[in-house]
Design a protein around this motif. Structure first.
Motif, PDB file in Angstrom:
ATOM      1  N   LEU A   1     -12.226  48.040  13.697  1.00  0.00           N
ATOM      2  CA  LEU A   1     -12.229  46.589  13.496  1.00  0.00           C
ATOM      3  C   LEU A   1     -13.527  45.939  13.965  1.00  0.00           C
ATOM      4  N   ASP A   2     -14.248  46.586  14.888  1.00  0.00           N
ATOM      5  CA  ASP A   2     -15.537  46.050  15.325  1.00  0.00           C
ATOM      6  C   ASP A   2     -16.561  46.090  14.192  1.00  0.00           C
ATOM      7  N   GLN A   3     -16.457  47.095  13.338  1.00  0.00           N
ATOM      8  CA  GLN A   3     -17.381  47.215  12.209  1.00  0.00           C
ATOM      9  C   GLN A   3     -16.942  46.362  11.017  1.00  0.00           C
ATOM     10  N   HIS A   4     -15.711  45.908  11.030  1.00  0.00           N
ATOM     11  CA  HIS A   4     -15.167  45.122   9.921  1.00  0.00           C
ATOM     12  C   HIS A   4     -14.511  43.859  10.476  1.00  0.00           C
ATOM     13  N   PRO A   5     -15.308  42.862  10.828  1.00  0.00           N
ATOM     14  CA  PRO A   5     -14.781  41.672  11.510  1.00  0.00           C
ATOM     15  C   PRO A   5     -13.821  40.827  10.658  1.00  0.00           C
ATOM     16  N   HIS A   6     -13.799  41.004   9.361  1.00  0.00           N
ATOM     17  CA  HIS A   6     -12.880  40.241   8.516  1.00  0.00           C
ATOM     18  C   HIS A   6     -11.495  40.878   8.464  1.00  0.00           C
ATOM     19  N   ALA A   7     -11.390  42.101   8.977  1.00  0.00           N
ATOM     20  CA  ALA A   7     -10.120  42.818   8.965  1.00  0.00           C
ATOM     21  C   ALA A   7      -9.378  42.619  10.276  1.00  0.00           C
ATOM     22  N   THR A   8      -8.063  42.529  10.167  1.00  0.00           N
ATOM     23  CA  THR A   8      -7.220  42.438  11.358  1.00  0.00           C
ATOM     24  C   THR A   8      -6.026  43.369  11.194  1.00  0.00           C
ATOM     25  N   LEU A   9      -5.495  43.780  12.318  1.00  0.00           N
ATOM     26  CA  LEU A   9      -4.319  44.639  12.345  1.00  0.00           C
ATOM     27  C   LEU A   9      -3.080  43.779  12.157  1.00  0.00           C
ATOM     28  N   ARG A  10      -2.198  44.188  11.261  1.00  0.00           N
ATOM     29  CA  ARG A  10      -0.952  43.454  11.035  1.00  0.00           C
ATOM     30  C   ARG A  10       0.098  43.888  12.050  1.00  0.00           C
ATOM     31  N   ASN A  11       0.991  43.006  12.385  1.00  0.00           N
ATOM     32  CA  ASN A  11       2.103  43.308  13.273  1.00  0.00           C
ATOM     33  C   ASN A  11       3.263  43.786  12.401  1.00  0.00           C
ATOM     34  N   VAL A  12       3.320  45.097  12.168  1.00  0.00           N
ATOM     35  CA  VAL A  12       4.320  45.672  11.270  1.00  0.00           C
ATOM     36  C   VAL A  12       5.118  46.753  11.993  1.00  0.00           C
ATOM     37  N   ARG A  13       6.207  47.135  11.380  1.00  0.00           N
ATOM     38  CA  ARG A  13       7.054  48.191  11.948  1.00  0.00           C
ATOM     39  C   ARG A  13       6.338  49.531  11.919  1.00  0.00           C
ATOM     40  N   ALA A  14       6.743  50.415  12.818  1.00  0.00           N
ATOM     41  CA  ALA A  14       6.213  51.780  12.814  1.00  0.00           C
ATOM     42  C   ALA A  14       6.510  52.397  11.452  1.00  0.00           C
ATOM     43  N   GLY A  15       5.544  53.100  10.920  1.00  0.00           N
ATOM     44  CA  GLY A  15       5.713  53.740   9.623  1.00  0.00           C
ATOM     45  C   GLY A  15       5.249  52.910   8.440  1.00  0.00           C
ATOM     46  N   ASP A  16       4.999  51.625   8.656  1.00  0.00           N
ATOM     47  CA  ASP A  16       4.491  50.787   7.563  1.00  0.00           C
ATOM     48  C   ASP A  16       3.086  51.272   7.217  1.00  0.00           C
ATOM     49  N   LYS A  17       2.835  51.510   5.946  1.00  0.00           N
ATOM     50  CA  LYS A  17       1.555  52.060   5.513  1.00  0.00           C
ATOM     51  C   LYS A  17       0.473  51.005   5.340  1.00  0.00           C
ATOM     52  N   TYR A  18       0.868  49.740   5.323  1.00  0.00           N
ATOM     53  CA  TYR A  18      -0.077  48.650   5.070  1.00  0.00           C
ATOM     54  C   TYR A  18      -0.349  47.900   6.376  1.00  0.00           C
ATOM     55  N   LYS A  19      -1.240  48.460   7.199  1.00  0.00           N
ATOM     56  CA  LYS A  19      -1.452  47.932   8.552  1.00  0.00           C
ATOM     57  C   LYS A  19      -2.638  46.997   8.700  1.00  0.00           C
ATOM     58  N   ILE A  20      -3.459  46.882   7.671  1.00  0.00           N
ATOM     59  CA  ILE A  20      -4.679  46.087   7.774  1.00  0.00           C
ATOM     60  C   ILE A  20      -4.635  44.936   6.774  1.00  0.00           C
ATOM     61  N   LYS A  21      -5.117  43.772   7.196  1.00  0.00           N
ATOM     62  CA  LYS A  21      -5.234  42.653   6.269  1.00  0.00           C
ATOM     63  C   LYS A  21      -6.608  42.023   6.414  1.00  0.00           C
ATOM     64  N   VAL A  22      -7.046  41.413   5.338  1.00  0.00           N
ATOM     65  CA  VAL A  22      -8.280  40.634   5.360  1.00  0.00           C
ATOM     66  C   VAL A  22      -7.989  39.285   4.723  1.00  0.00           C
ATOM     67  N   ARG A  23      -8.583  38.270   5.264  1.00  0.00           N
ATOM     68  CA  ARG A  23      -8.470  36.917   4.705  1.00  0.00           C
ATOM     69  C   ARG A  23      -9.819  36.533   4.127  1.00  0.00           C
ATOM     70  N   PHE A  24      -9.782  35.824   3.024  1.00  0.00           N
ATOM     71  CA  PHE A  24     -11.032  35.371   2.431  1.00  0.00           C
ATOM     72  C   PHE A  24     -11.026  33.860   2.342  1.00  0.00           C
ATOM     73  N   ALA A  25     -12.117  33.269   2.804  1.00  0.00           N
ATOM     74  CA  ALA A  25     -12.220  31.818   2.828  1.00  0.00           C
ATOM     75  C   ALA A  25     -13.492  31.333   2.160  1.00  0.00           C
ATOM     76  N   ASP A  26     -14.475  32.227   2.067  1.00  0.00           N
ATOM     77  CA  ASP A  26     -15.769  31.798   1.565  1.00  0.00           C
ATOM     78  C   ASP A  26     -16.389  32.927   0.747  1.00  0.00           C
ATOM     79  N   GLU A  27     -17.093  32.561  -0.287  1.00  0.00           N
ATOM     80  CA  GLU A  27     -17.721  33.546  -1.163  1.00  0.00           C
ATOM     81  C   GLU A  27     -18.716  34.433  -0.415  1.00  0.00           C
ATOM     82  N   LYS A  28     -19.326  33.915   0.628  1.00  0.00           N
ATOM     83  CA  LYS A  28     -20.289  34.714   1.394  1.00  0.00           C
ATOM     84  C   LYS A  28     -19.630  35.891   2.113  1.00  0.00           C
ATOM     85  N   ASP A  29     -18.302  35.851   2.269  1.00  0.00           N
ATOM     86  CA  ASP A  29     -17.567  36.922   2.928  1.00  0.00           C
ATOM     87  C   ASP A  29     -17.271  38.099   1.999  1.00  0.00           C
ATOM     88  N   LEU A  30     -17.496  37.934   0.702  1.00  0.00           N
ATOM     89  CA  LEU A  30     -17.107  38.967  -0.264  1.00  0.00           C
ATOM     90  C   LEU A  30     -17.715  40.345  -0.010  1.00  0.00           C
TER      91      LEU A  30
END
Length: 95
Positions: free
Chosen positions: A50-79
């Motif tokens: 996550l230090d190398q990917h500051p737009h990514a955050t860890l989701r609070n999901v149940r153990a075993g959930d395969k989708y643990k990372i999320k990114v939010r987009f607010a500005d075109e410069k973040d693409l």
């Protein structure tokens, strides 16, 4: 990349809010869900630096959930940064 409309049992038309992204030729399943209303992409990743990917955050999901990372987009410069994280999920989907 194959784009598939998300499904929902809770909507009248059966469609969900998210769009699924699948890697062509892979039986891995969706590597990403894009929810335009929430300006968010949920990725099928277990861990990333996550230090190398500051737009990514860890989701609070149940153990075993395969989708643990999320990114939010607010500005075109973040693409470019967001695209780099999505690429990790695409690569993990294999072929």
């Amino acid at each position: 990349v194959k784009v598939v409309a998300g499904k929902s049992a809770r909507t009248e038309d059966g469609l969900g809010r998210a769009v699924q992204l699948h890697r062509m030729g892979s039986s891995y399943g969706a590597f990403a869900y894009i929810n335009p209303r929430a300006s968010m992409i949920i990725l099928r990743l277990q861990e990333i630096d996550l230090d190398q990917h500051p737009h990514a955050t860890l989701r609070n999901v149940r153990a075993g959930d395969k989708y643990k990372i999320k990114v939010r987009f607010a500005d075109e410069k973040d693409l470019p940064a967001i695209t780099a994280v999505v690429r990790l999920a695409y690569d993990a989907a294999g072929s």
